[in-house]
Design an enzyme around this catalytic site. Sequence first.
Site, PDB file in Angstrom:
ATOM      1  N   HIS A 264       0.707  -1.068   0.089  1.00 53.19           N
ATOM      2  CA  HIS A 264       0.131   0.047   0.107  1.00 53.19           C
ATOM      3  C   HIS A 264       1.063   1.064  -0.088  1.00 53.19           C
ATOM      4  O   HIS A 264       0.729   2.052  -0.839  1.00 53.19           O
ATOM      5  CB  HIS A 264      -1.041  -0.090   1.306  1.00 53.19           C
ATOM      6  CG  HIS A 264      -1.823   1.138   1.208  1.00 53.19           C
ATOM      7  ND1 HIS A 264      -3.223   1.099   0.975  1.00 53.19           N
ATOM      8  CD2 HIS A 264      -1.687   2.419   1.982  1.00 53.19           C
ATOM      9  CE1 HIS A 264      -3.794   2.211   1.223  1.00 53.19           C
ATOM     10  NE2 HIS A 264      -2.794   3.108   1.547  1.00 53.19           N
ATOM     11  N   GLU A 265       1.804   1.520   1.001  1.00 53.69           N
ATOM     12  CA  GLU A 265       2.637   2.562   0.920  1.00 53.69           C
ATOM     13  C   GLU A 265       3.378   2.514  -0.212  1.00 53.69           C
ATOM     14  O   GLU A 265       3.740   3.779  -0.654  1.00 53.69           O
ATOM     15  CB  GLU A 265       3.479   2.495   2.544  1.00 53.69           C
ATOM     16  CG  GLU A 265       2.394   2.695   3.867  1.00 53.69           C
ATOM     17  CD  GLU A 265       1.529   3.645   3.521  1.00 53.69           C
ATOM     18  OE1 GLU A 265       1.646   4.840   3.117  1.00 53.69           O
ATOM     19  OE2 GLU A 265       0.457   3.351   4.364  1.00 53.69           O
ATOM     20  N   HIS A 268       1.847   4.424  -2.674  1.00 52.36           N
ATOM     21  CA  HIS A 268       1.883   6.106  -2.772  1.00 52.36           C
ATOM     22  C   HIS A 268       3.217   6.428  -3.114  1.00 52.36           C
ATOM     23  O   HIS A 268       3.466   7.625  -3.877  1.00 52.36           O
ATOM     24  CB  HIS A 268       1.621   6.377  -1.204  1.00 52.36           C
ATOM     25  CG  HIS A 268       0.304   6.206  -0.654  1.00 52.36           C
ATOM     26  ND1 HIS A 268      -0.700   7.013  -1.130  1.00 52.36           N
ATOM     27  CD2 HIS A 268      -0.164   5.616   0.221  1.00 52.36           C
ATOM     28  CE1 HIS A 268      -1.759   6.821  -0.675  1.00 52.36           C
ATOM     29  NE2 HIS A 268      -1.737   5.734   0.336  1.00 52.36           N
ATOM     30  N   GLU A 294      -4.668   7.522  -3.236  1.00 47.95           N
ATOM     31  CA  GLU A 294      -4.898   6.307  -2.524  1.00 47.95           C
ATOM     32  C   GLU A 294      -5.245   5.284  -3.721  1.00 47.95           C
ATOM     33  O   GLU A 294      -5.317   4.190  -3.332  1.00 47.95           O
ATOM     34  CB  GLU A 294      -6.389   6.815  -1.806  1.00 47.95           C
ATOM     35  CG  GLU A 294      -6.811   5.394  -0.735  1.00 47.95           C
ATOM     36  CD  GLU A 294      -5.867   5.334   0.333  1.00 47.95           C
ATOM     37  OE1 GLU A 294      -4.888   5.846   0.566  1.00 47.95           O
ATOM     38  OE2 GLU A 294      -6.106   4.351   0.946  1.00 47.95           O
TER      39      GLU A 294
END
Length: 502
Positions: A264-265, A268, A294
């Site tokens: 997830h990170e 980003h 997101e």
Amino acid sequence: MSEPLDAILPLFHRISDLTHTAALLEWDQEVWMPDSAAASRAHQIATLRSIAHEFATSDELAAKIGDLAEYASANPEDDLAVSLARVATRDFQQATKLPTSFVATLAEAESLAKSTWRVARESDQFALFQDDLARVVDLNREKAALLGFDEHPYDALLDLYEPDLRASQVSTLFEALRSELVVIVATLSGLADGRAAPLHRYFEPDVQLEVGRRVVEKIGFDFTAGRQDLSSHPFCTTFSITDVRVTTRVDENFFPSAFYGLLHEMGHALYEQGINPRLERTPLADGTSLGMHESQSRLWENQVGRSRGFVEHVHPQLCSAFPEALSTVSAGEFHRAVNAVTPSLIRVEADEVTYNLHVMLRFELEVALFEDRLSVAELPEAWNDLSEAYLGLRPSNDAEGVLQDIHWAMGGFGYFPTYTIGNLMSAQLFKKAAADIGDLDEQFRAGQFSPLLDWLRENVHRFGRSRSADSILRTVTDQGLTAAPWLAYIRKKYADLYGTDL
Ligand code: ZN
């Protein structure tokens, strides 16, 4: 380069350097800083941020933005000048609409609410938090009025995170999505069968970090322009396009925490690392909206990371890294485990399917608060009612209900919808990427991630803030924000995984 652009760039550089240095101190605070430094660090960050704010609201900057805007309207072919003029005007107006005394009052109220929220959550007593929250809500009403809006006070707050989106658009989108999602979730939760069990075993923490690092490096995270560290809450932060940091937390008894948190990170971070270097040290060197940001994290975490092809690619590595936990777990079983759907009370633990219902619940309560249809005192009951209606679960206490998130204590009204907006955008973009570059699942199975990453760089990342989220979506997919691709993705994936009609 044009004269007005030449003249304003040093001002942008100064503001960018100050805010990114403050961000570096904040990163250090979460990752390395000794506890005793809390007070001195708070001073240092506040000093840097207030100097940056002075520059960002100065008459000198206002005059130079005026010159740039004039030049841009006479030279519409100069993309950089046009985008910079648009974004800098918007930033300047936002920075100057709130009087300094109001900003200080709000910051104090939110800081107080954050401390009482922590105590209230630990002792499960909403009453301790109620008055401070009511004060934050009142001040945010005032903030909305100061920022200005056409239709709804909530629009002014939403606009801070998702520029130009209106509450009415979000309501229409969410209502349509919710009625279908509630049925899908009810069907799938009737089929709960313990398929997630293999994830709840012992996974050596150091090995988790090592495996995660290998996987994100293979996907395309550039470790010469970034780092991975540990922190209690995972996040991604940027000091420049060539220095993007992600953090992870490890749960030795639950595999997805670190692995999927890192994917997830990393999503980003890939966005930030992919911004055109020409935009460096200007207001354009950032994600264009929280929803678009997101969309990038969710795309890599879910559409890629929880796909069959990806799981088959990483499965041999995971089995050799964690022979005790996984030697008897097939790739198919592991794929089912990381996609188990189980309604739960806590948003941050929610699976891909139920997650958006948590977001909708919060959005509805926020709008009701700002329309005066709901008082702060009525929040816990209203929360529990919606939780029962959407997720089929009623919290037995407020810690599992209205007290679970820090966002409202921090005055983050308008923030929650961007989580769901990101999910919807991720499906829109992924669908188009698949149409353009072929069988993605097959590519992931073969460990090929660069076709997708290059596509995202070309169509999304490189623009930074120089194009709005809406303009990116319309250019790439011929459509504005819509829920249809996400719903189709969910129906197809989970009908297969659960062997049922959805
Ligand atoms: Zn995120």
